[in-house]
Design a protein around this motif. Structure first.
Motif: not given
Length: 272
Positions: A244-257
């Protein structure tokens, strides 16, 4: 009821089914992290339960945060180097035909080489440079596949931009450097964003190179997650928490862009 409405409802239904099937694995991972080991392995599966954050407390009280920092530094460093070097190389190839057709072919072929094929030569190189178990060693290894990807992607965007735009800028007195950064880069920005997202994801999700090139100090989250799968048992709650913690940064990065990603994929900002 008209056939058009039926088709519309059928299409909407299929889309919702696809969305649910896509999100269900994420829901399952998150729910695992909030269950006890007994609930996770119970059959039939338990969907209503009292959440517990013990697995997160155990994870964060250990060495997860330094490992997370390793992954962030490696991924963003790989991204930055790949973008700077790759964009300049792509522009040179697209506009000045640097290296001729052979260089373009080499860049394409390198992308197709399975990472496993060059793992041993990379290990010898990194060990010879004294970079085993360092962030720099992992970054160097990851550049072997992220850099060709950025070059190939950005070359396609630069090639689609009419050369008349550059000629007009040069007539107005703009230097090559100013033309590239003030005119070409804003037009090719959707391509830069698309390349950034996919480069970050490839680096973040990399398991092979960190596994081979790190021991403890430079370990990444993907390698750390494998610690909870042992010969004796699988710590499912811990696996769910770290996943769960691993998938948070990619999701945030993708959502922002996300908007720029769509533009980059369809090429709306690159008009011939």
């Amino acid at each position: 009821m008209t056939s058009a409405k039926l088709r519309s409802w059928a299409s909407s239904g299929l889309i919702w089914v696809y969305i649910l099937l896509t999100l269900f694995p994420i829901y399952w991972i998150v729910s695992m992290s909030l269950k006890s080991e007994g609930l996770i392995t119970r059959l039939p599966p338990v969907f209503v339960f009292k959440p517990s954050i013990n697995s997160y407390i155990q994870l964060l009280s250990g060495d997860f945060l330094p490992i997370l920092l390793n992954s962030l530094v490696i991924s963003f460093s790989t991204l930055a180097i790949s973008l700077v070097v790759g964009t300049l190389a792509a522009y040179s190839i697209a506009r000045y035909n640097t290296g001729g057709e052979w260089l373009t072919l080499v860049v394409l072929v390198v992308q197709m080489v399975p990472p496993m094929v060059i793992t041993f030569p990379l290990f010898i190189l990194v060990r010879g440079l004294g970079l085993i178990d360092t962030r720099s060693g992992v970054i160097l290894a990851q550049l072997t596949y992220t850099l060709p990807f950025v070059i190939w992607t950005m070359k396609q965007f630069f090639s689609q931009i009419p050369i008349e735009i550059e000629e007009a800028a040069k007539i107005d007195g703009a230097s090559d450097t100013r033309t590239l950064f003030s005119i070409m880069m804003p037009i090719a920005m959707p391509g830069v964003v698309s390349a950034s997202v996919f480069t970050f994801l490839r680096s973040w999700n990399d398991f092979l190179y960190p596994l081979i090139l790190t021991i403890r100090k430079a370990q990444t989250v993907t390698v750390a997650a494998s610690r909870f799968v042992t010969v004796q048992d699988v710590l499912w709650s811990q696996v769910g928490a770290i996943s769960t913690l691993i998938i948070i940064p990619p999701i945030l990065f993708t959502v922002l862009l996300r908007r720029r990603i769509v533009e980059g994929l369809v090429g709306d900002s690159v008009k011939g």
